[in-house]
Design a protein around this motif. Structure first.
Motif, mmCIF file in Angstrom:
data_model
loop_
_atom_site.group_PDB
_atom_site.id
_atom_site.type_symbol
_atom_site.label_atom_id
_atom_site.label_comp_id
_atom_site.label_asym_id
_atom_site.label_seq_id
_atom_site.Cartn_x
_atom_site.Cartn_y
_atom_site.Cartn_z
ATOM 1 N N LEU A 24 1.062 -1.244 0.335
ATOM 2 C CA LEU A 24 0.116 -0.076 0.207
ATOM 3 C C LEU A 24 0.910 1.420 0.003
ATOM 4 N N ARG A 25 0.100 2.893 -0.311
ATOM 5 C CA ARG A 25 0.930 4.028 -0.082
ATOM 6 C C ARG A 25 0.496 4.673 0.221
ATOM 7 N N GLN A 26 1.223 5.862 0.669
ATOM 8 C CA GLN A 26 1.079 6.914 0.785
ATOM 9 C C GLN A 26 1.393 8.168 0.346
ATOM 10 N N GLU A 73 -2.913 4.464 0.027
ATOM 11 C CA GLU A 73 -4.509 3.184 -1.085
ATOM 12 C C GLU A 73 -4.063 2.528 -1.191
ATOM 13 N N PHE A 74 -4.326 1.302 -1.487
ATOM 14 C CA PHE A 74 -4.178 0.149 -1.539
ATOM 15 C C PHE A 74 -2.972 0.228 -3.167
ATOM 16 N N GLY A 123 7.767 1.113 6.009
ATOM 17 C CA GLY A 123 7.374 1.704 5.179
ATOM 18 C C GLY A 123 9.045 2.277 4.386
ATOM 19 N N THR A 124 8.887 2.712 2.746
ATOM 20 C CA THR A 124 10.054 2.971 2.181
ATOM 21 C C THR A 124 9.586 4.017 1.004
#
Length: 124
Positions: free
Chosen positions: A37-39, A46-47, A117-118
């Motif tokens: 998932l990312r932001q 979001e997926f 996260g990355t």
């Protein structure tokens, strides 16, 4: 408990590629679906992509279909996200997450363990 550690993020130009990795440890990680998932700044998380517990099923958000590929190696407790043809709109912090389901889910609420996260930055 489950620990998830992402790696592989970085800076790339439009059209470039990156491969994200997620090393998992803890309770029966191979029994559950995994996702990426990312932001992006100012946006909700979001997926992006998911893979079932055995790797037999995958699911992608429409904007990455044909460009991103999720895979997993249960022997190594690792999940990957190969990202090709990257676009500036792919810029975000990417999170590896484990679902409490065995099958793919695109619902953010159905992921209960998260990595730190990355950052992925795609320049135009």
């Amino acid at each position: 408990q489950v620990q998830l550690v992402e790696s592989g993020g970085g800076w790339v130009q439009t059209g470039g590629s990156l491969r994200l990795s997620c090393a998992a440890s803890g309770r029966a990680v191979s029994t559950y679906a995994m996702g990426w998932l990312r932001q992006a700044p100012g946006k909700e998380r979001e997926f992006v992509a998911a893979i079932s517990w055995n790797g037999g099923s995958t699911n992608y958000t429409d904007s990455v279909k044909g460009r991103f590929t999720i895979s997993r190696d249960n022997a190594e407790n690792t999940v990957y996200l190969q990202m090709n043809s990257l676009k500036p709109e792919d810029t975000a912090v990417y999170y590896c997450a484990q679902s409490w389901r065995g099958w793919c889910t695109n619902r953010v609420s159905e992921y209960n363990y998260w990595g730190q996260g990355t950052q992925v930055t795609v320049s135009s």
